[in-house]
Write a protein that holds these residues in place. Sequence first.
Motif, PDB file in Angstrom:
ATOM      1  N   SER A 114      -2.893  -6.275  -0.469  1.00  0.00           N
ATOM      2  CA  SER A 114      -3.279  -4.891  -0.228  1.00  0.00           C
ATOM      3  C   SER A 114      -2.526  -3.995  -1.195  1.00  0.00           C
ATOM      4  O   SER A 114      -1.295  -3.926  -1.155  1.00  0.00           O
ATOM      5  CB  SER A 114      -2.961  -4.487   1.223  1.00  0.00           C
ATOM      6  OG  SER A 114      -3.722  -5.250   2.137  1.00  0.00           O
ATOM      7  N   ALA A 166      -3.703  -0.643  -1.739  1.00  0.00           N
ATOM      8  CA  ALA A 166      -4.365   0.646  -1.516  1.00  0.00           C
ATOM      9  C   ALA A 166      -3.448   1.796  -1.902  1.00  0.00           C
ATOM     10  O   ALA A 166      -2.266   1.821  -1.546  1.00  0.00           O
ATOM     11  CB  ALA A 166      -4.784   0.776  -0.053  1.00  0.00           C
ATOM     12  N   ASP A 182      -7.527  -5.407  -1.117  1.00  0.00           N
ATOM     13  CA  ASP A 182      -7.742  -3.993  -0.797  1.00  0.00           C
ATOM     14  C   ASP A 182      -7.204  -3.160  -1.947  1.00  0.00           C
ATOM     15  O   ASP A 182      -6.003  -3.105  -2.187  1.00  0.00           O
ATOM     16  CB  ASP A 182      -7.027  -3.632   0.504  1.00  0.00           C
ATOM     17  CG  ASP A 182      -7.347  -2.204   0.961  1.00  0.00           C
ATOM     18  OD1 ASP A 182      -8.126  -1.527   0.259  1.00  0.00           O
ATOM     19  OD2 ASP A 182      -6.829  -1.785   2.007  1.00  0.00           O
ATOM     20  N   HIS A 236      -8.570 -11.938   0.585  1.00  0.00           N
ATOM     21  CA  HIS A 236      -8.661 -10.523   0.975  1.00  0.00           C
ATOM     22  C   HIS A 236      -7.988  -9.674  -0.086  1.00  0.00           C
ATOM     23  O   HIS A 236      -6.850  -9.945  -0.488  1.00  0.00           O
ATOM     24  CB  HIS A 236      -8.004 -10.278   2.334  1.00  0.00           C
ATOM     25  CG  HIS A 236      -7.797  -8.819   2.638  1.00  0.00           C
ATOM     26  ND1 HIS A 236      -8.839  -7.979   2.985  1.00  0.00           N
ATOM     27  CD2 HIS A 236      -6.698  -8.034   2.598  1.00  0.00           C
ATOM     28  CE1 HIS A 236      -8.375  -6.755   3.176  1.00  0.00           C
ATOM     29  NE2 HIS A 236      -7.078  -6.759   2.939  1.00  0.00           N
ATOM     30  N   LEU A 266     -12.156  -4.479  -0.364  1.00  0.00           N
ATOM     31  CA  LEU A 266     -12.187  -3.070   0.002  1.00  0.00           C
ATOM     32  C   LEU A 266     -11.887  -2.252  -1.240  1.00  0.00           C
ATOM     33  O   LEU A 266     -10.792  -2.341  -1.803  1.00  0.00           O
ATOM     34  CB  LEU A 266     -11.165  -2.769   1.099  1.00  0.00           C
ATOM     35  CG  LEU A 266     -11.229  -3.646   2.352  1.00  0.00           C
ATOM     36  CD1 LEU A 266     -10.182  -3.227   3.362  1.00  0.00           C
ATOM     37  CD2 LEU A 266     -12.616  -3.615   2.973  1.00  0.00           C
ATOM     38  N   SER A 289      -8.485   0.145  -2.326  1.00  0.00           N
ATOM     39  CA  SER A 289      -9.006   1.473  -2.007  1.00  0.00           C
ATOM     40  C   SER A 289      -8.025   2.552  -2.467  1.00  0.00           C
ATOM     41  O   SER A 289      -6.815   2.337  -2.488  1.00  0.00           O
ATOM     42  CB  SER A 289      -9.241   1.595  -0.496  1.00  0.00           C
ATOM     43  OG  SER A 289     -10.182   0.647  -0.052  1.00  0.00           O
ATOM     44  N   SER A 337       0.825  -1.204   0.000  1.00  0.00           N
ATOM     45  CA  SER A 337       0.000   0.000   0.000  1.00  0.00           C
ATOM     46  C   SER A 337       0.859   1.255   0.000  1.00  0.00           C
ATOM     47  O   SER A 337       1.845   1.354   0.732  1.00  0.00           O
ATOM     48  CB  SER A 337      -0.910   0.012   1.231  1.00  0.00           C
ATOM     49  OG  SER A 337      -1.752  -1.121   1.243  1.00  0.00           O
TER      50      SER A 337
END
Length: 685
Positions: free
Chosen positions: A169, A171, A194, A192, A255, A196, A145
Amino acid sequence: MPLFRASGKRVGMKAQPGRRWMRGCRGSYRKKDEDGCVLSLTRLCLLSLADNMKEVWAKDYANNYLDHYTFSHIMGPFNLMPGELVEELIRLLCTRRQLSQAALHLLLVPQLRSLSLDSSPGLVTYALCGHIAARCKGLWSLDLSGAQQLPPKVLSKTLYSLPTLRSLSLAGMHCDQCVIRTIAQRCRFLRHLDVSRCHLLSPAALLPLGGGAFWVSSGSPSGSFQCMSKSQSSVSSSCSDPSTSLSPLPLTSLLALDIGFGEKEEDPVAAAAYMLLSLPCLERFAMESLAQACCIIEQRQFGQTNEFADREGVPRLDEVWAERRCRQSMDIWRKKREAEASANKEDDDDDDDDDDEEEEEDSILCEGYRSDIEEDPNRGEGPNWSKNQVDEIRRGVLSQSNKEGLILSLKDVRGVNCDFLGSLGHLCPNIYSISMNIDGHEDTTATSQESLIAAGLQTWSGQLRSLTVHFPGPLGGLLPALQVVGSSLVSLTLEGVKTSTHTPLMEVIKACARLRELVISAEPPTTQEEEEDVEDQRDNRDLPKLPNLCSLRLNFSYEHNQMKPVMSWMALKKVLKCLLTGSPSLEKLSLVSLPCPLDCVLQDVLQVIDLDLDLIADFTALPPLPLGRVEHISLLRTDVKVNTVKNIMQRSNRLKFLDVSYCWQISHLEWLNCKRISKVQVVWV
């Protein structure tokens, strides 16, 4: 090379092994962890490695190899360490802000299962991604991220080499449609994701995560995929091959807040609806149009998404809804058969043949939603049923369960709009965590909006554990909703709320007696309180308490041209005293720009501590005292004085960090004196 550094010796003095061993034991005994316990030998070794990483291991590699050679693998001392210890060493270096490019190269070992670089995004480069792809093919969790310097092609190529990922992730990165297709094609175990704040990512780009036969891979390791429309797939021989049809990813968490825009205003709602129906394992979902999508599904207004489906080349939403209902019905049937089989164990031999035939039929009806991603996609399943027979069986299943509503398995949702809470409650009755945005409407009165929010949250009364609300209105307007769900709340976050001298903050505390975390970011009152409240000691015994509260944050906005906030809410002192004295489990405390005097409140709390110590003769049975467990305190822009700060540090044995920046009652000399006499890290600006 020794693991621990040898201590210096006096010249001419003979070493005494026994005393040296005792000194080492005493030194190790004094070192304690965050909980006050003596550090283990493993932890001491990791701390020693972290201390020597820069000057020993990383220095040698940086001077002799980093700029001269490129290694696919490094056979060094860290290859012999278990993966869990390497992961802990990386986290320790990140916490200390000592992780460097050379150190990271040495720690990228094949046994690594988790790698998080969100605290050091500047280290994520093209060269590092090549090392990750070559050395860490067995990664289960990856967090990059904030690495904005990484182009999408490099990210796609890296993810193509990590097929075992369970958590990813990305993000705030340059993630685009090509990256999502690579994830859908290669990361078949992902649970999972992410994405975002990925502004290059449109809502429609998330569709490959739901599977289907309309996203065909070109097979190139660079991650270049080809999107085929519905008409193109019908004439393409590659799409007719079952191997090109991908089942949905087993995502339980997605997400996607604050991503890019679609071609039309309705695209985010349509994309969210497709995600809800095509990802059967989804339990945690964050998207701005989530609640509107639930309204479309609950009212079956599928025609609103037909243009979106035709443009993106995916099945229409009514077809996806029918398949999801079919899957839900099959799950109910399967559970009934399992219950019957367990009740009739004596007939196992006869029932096995019948169960095999029924499971074979289930695989035909819902083969597009099979969640077992380890099965061979080229394997033929079931007899050669015609499309008419399959449609007939599907219609029969749906007609039998037509009275039963579709139930989604969502438990944690974010980005919810309060206007569609009713539809969200009908589709997702098992939610325990909600993050919602409430915008003030000009055509609705404050009373009607309060009633709407309270009625919408009624579905989860008694089960909701976490609530986050962004509400640019008066805090009192949220009180009816908090009285509905507050009895079960463990975490409450209120952002952007407005306060006044009559804000019922005490009633909010009474409604949420089980809170472990309370965060309020508010605007201070605009009017001055006419008369300071006189505290009544007789009523202090009846004040509400939060005995389980571990984290408290009260942050008020301020104008940058003001040195100190305006003291306009004197009644807040009673609330603060209630929170501090009634929360003995408090570990993190943040009180920023309070619109009332704080120093006098802290002095009263400290006097309560002294009074309790005087009244209790048996210190072994001493109950937890206020501020006795606090570890992190932030008192920015308040009127706290240095004597109060010293008293807090003397009474709080676990205190490690104290921030008194912009406290106008503390001078630079007082801060230096306080910093010298205490082991607590004191910050002052």
